[in-house]
Design an enzyme around this catalytic site. Structure first.
Site: not given
Ligand code: PLP
Length: 388
Positions: A71-72, A175, A197, A233, A322
């Site tokens: 996705g990124t 999503q 994933h 590849t 964080c």
């Protein structure tokens, strides 16, 4: 100890059928898909088989699918590849960081970006997108489903706005893919990114739908793989896994698996809310993906709750990040107008194909008692209880 996984928006387990489909491509079928000999032809055929299945899932032509690392990469390829310095981009304030940080980078290199707000349900108003248009607007990038709340955006209306204004529309469907049916023609988008994933294919593989005739500047320079849109590849086992997961997702829609998942999610949501007061659903009132619920539990922090649940065997997540040692509330929840303490008190439960009734029963037993215990330890909660 029993371990239950309700964090499928973070990642999903590879389904056994997906793993079996991939297995030969680690061993006997190892050729480079660009080689013209027998070994290359074998893997080329597998890549094209997978391309067909991914195209069927999205309702497009096989030639419009570009395989990526996830996705990124798909988000970055669409955003950087469809714009140049001096262009104006419209995105929403609740995009994933893969979109937000790609936009921030382009702001540093001469693009202007407008971040459209959302309402209390996490929904953006297409009129805000229309009002943000400028003569130099080149691209609208609005996600299909939010990763934290599951809220679905009015992408068809945005597709119409983009078509009327004759500019590119990219949607991050990471999503949404395999959770709700997708038809790129119906959405009217020029580009759409998905990630394996998130729907039971392995990590590190994805695809970008790119409408026929859409010219894009590639991110990687090298060979002429993927019709010169993505050099490198091909990750053949990963691509085969993506194709198999796409096929299984399409079969799942025929069996109405999405409705069964929504029923499990609703049971979890109702069960939690009926046993815990001062809690509520973030994104309530909006249409959401069938697998996601994001719930705030006032008077406690989400992070300790996630840790306490983990110690008892339940994996969920909080959208808090964080930063420099401090817990920052989620940018998605604060954009929806939640007070920082309520945003910090929120936890996401996300189900997958493997989630069972028993998993939900386990969560329904564990969450109320854990929230009650943490509230007992919270001085603010105790003070309020004494004074009321
Ligand atoms: N976009 C959304 C909405 C996501 O939820 C994610 C991952 O969480 C990504 C993009 C990034 O996908 P990947 O992990 O495949 O790079």
């Amino acid at each position: 100890m029993l371990r239950i996984y309700l964090d499928n928006n973070a990642t999903t387990p590879v389904l056994p059928e997906v793993f079996e489909a991939m297995r030969p491509y680690f061993g006997e079928h190892f050729g480079n898909a660009s080689s013209i000999h027998h070994h290359g032809q074998e893997t080329r055929a597998a890549v094209e088989w997978a391309r067909d299945l991914v195209a069927q899932l999205l309702g497009c032509r096989a030639s419009e699918i570009v395989f990526t690392s996830g996705g990124t990469e798909g988000d970055n390829l669409a955003i950087a590849g469809l714009t140049s310095a001096g262009d104006h981009i419209i995105a929403s304030s609740i995009e994933h960081h893969a979109v937000l940080h790609a936009c921030k980078r382009l702001e540093e290199t001469g693009c202007d970006v407008t971040y459209v707000p959302v309402d209390g349900r996490g929904l953006l108003d297409p009129d805000d997108v229309r009002r943000a248009l400028r003569p130099n607007t080149k691209l609208i990038s609005i996600m299909m489903a939010n990763n934290e709340t599951g809220v679905l955006q009015p992408v068809e209306e945005i597709g119409e706005i983009a078509a009327e204004a004759d500019l590119f529309f990219h949607t991050d469907a990471v999503q949404a893919a395999a959770k709700i049916p997708i038809d790129v023609a119906h959405i009217g988008c020029d580009a759409l990114s998905i990630s394996g994933h998130k729907f039971h294919a392995p990590q590190g593989v994805g695809a970008l739908y790119l409408r026929k005739g859409t010219r894009l500047q590639p991110l990687f320079h090298g060979g002429r793989h993927e019709r010169s849109r993505r050099a490198g590849t091909e990750n053949v086992p990963g691509i085969v896994g993506l194709g198999k997961a796409a096929e299984l997702a399409a079969q799942g829609f025929e069996r109405r698996d999405d409705q069964k998942l929504a029923a499990l999610r609703d049971r979890l949501e109702r069960g939690i809310l009926s046993h815990i007061d001062e809690a509520g659903v973030n994104g309530d009132g909006a249409v959401r993906t069938p697998n996601t619920t994001n719930i705030y539990f006032d008077h406690i922090d989400g992070e300790p709750l996630v840790i306490a649940l983990d110690l008892k065997g339940l994996s969920v997540s909080s959208g808090a990040a964080c930063s420099s040692g401090a817990i920052e509330p989620s940018h998605v929840l604060t954009a929806m107008g939640l007070r920082p303490d309520r945003a910090r008190a929120s936890v996401r439960f996300s189900l997958g194909k493997q989630t069972t009734q028993e998993d939900i029963d386990f969560a329904l037993e564990l969450v109320p008692e854990t929230v009650a215990r943490l509230r007992e330890l919270s001085p603010a909660y105790r003070k309020e209880a004494v004074s009321s």
